[in-house]
Design a protein around this motif. Structure first.
Motif, short mmCIF file in Angstrom:
data_model
loop_
_atom_site.label_atom_id
_atom_site.label_comp_id
_atom_site.label_asym_id
_atom_site.label_seq_id
_atom_site.Cartn_x
_atom_site.Cartn_y
_atom_site.Cartn_z
N ALA A 2 15.81 44.75 -20.12
CA ALA A 2 15.77 44.33 -18.90
C ALA A 2 15.77 42.72 -18.45
O ALA A 2 16.51 42.39 -17.53
N SER A 3 15.26 41.92 -19.62
CA SER A 3 15.34 40.50 -19.32
C SER A 3 16.58 39.95 -19.77
O SER A 3 17.07 38.74 -19.56
N GLY A 4 17.59 40.64 -20.62
CA GLY A 4 18.59 40.14 -21.19
C GLY A 4 18.51 39.16 -22.42
O GLY A 4 19.47 38.44 -22.78
N THR A 5 17.26 39.07 -23.00
CA THR A 5 16.97 38.32 -23.97
C THR A 5 17.08 38.53 -25.24
O THR A 5 16.60 37.74 -26.27
N SER A 6 17.34 40.09 -25.47
CA SER A 6 17.02 40.61 -27.01
C SER A 6 18.20 39.94 -27.84
O SER A 6 17.87 40.10 -29.03
N THR A 7 18.88 39.17 -27.57
CA THR A 7 19.81 38.66 -28.65
C THR A 7 19.17 37.67 -29.39
O THR A 7 19.20 37.42 -30.71
N SER A 8 18.16 36.61 -28.80
CA SER A 8 17.35 35.84 -29.42
C SER A 8 15.87 36.40 -29.55
O SER A 8 15.24 35.78 -30.35
N ASN A 9 15.77 37.53 -28.92
CA ASN A 9 14.27 38.07 -28.94
C ASN A 9 14.52 39.62 -29.20
O ASN A 9 14.25 40.36 -28.11
N PRO A 10 14.68 40.16 -30.45
CA PRO A 10 14.86 41.54 -30.53
C PRO A 10 13.58 42.26 -29.95
O PRO A 10 12.59 42.02 -30.31
N ILE A 11 14.36 43.43 -29.88
CA ILE A 11 13.25 44.40 -29.45
C ILE A 11 13.25 45.69 -30.50
O ILE A 11 14.20 46.36 -30.86
N THR A 12 12.26 45.68 -31.35
CA THR A 12 11.98 46.92 -32.54
C THR A 12 11.44 47.96 -31.86
O THR A 12 10.14 47.76 -31.41
N ILE A 13 12.11 49.37 -32.30
CA ILE A 13 11.46 50.44 -31.72
C ILE A 13 11.09 51.35 -33.06
O ILE A 13 11.87 51.56 -33.78
#
Length: 100
Positions: free
Chosen positions: A53-64
């Motif tokens: 939702a923040s749009g920052t996962s390009t530089s701050n990946p989200i690992t599930i």
């Protein structure tokens, strides 16, 4: 018309999902770790939607990750690493599969 999607805003990491929400919006400006909930076999068909939702996962990946020895599409984890990316997973009674 309105939809009740039981949405949770995720602002901490690591974050273990609860099985009562269906939509998880990750709003962090740092790498995040999301852990899918442990579900009994009779919860097969349960699905969750996870979005950057923040749009920052390009530089701050989200690992599930799935709990224990469970997998997501046969592997240990899935990753969101594109701005505003998302994933939907469904529990098949044993493991998790992506559907979107």
């Amino acid at each position: 018309m309105s939809l009740d999607l039981n949405t949770t805003i995720v602002t901490t990491s690591p974050y273990t999902m609860n099985k009562h929400s269906t939509v998880f919006l990750v709003n962090r400006s740092a790498p995040s770790s999301i852990i899918l909930p442990s579900l009994p076999n009779d919860d097969d068909g349960k699905s969750f939607y996870i979005k950057d939702a923040s749009g920052t996962s390009t530089s701050n990946p989200i690992t599930i990750t799935a709990p224990g020895s469970k997998t997501i599409n046969g592997v240990a984890f899935a990753m969101l690493n594109g701005a505003y990316s998302h994933i939907q997973v469904i529990y098949d009674g044993t493991n998790w599969l992506t559907i979107a």
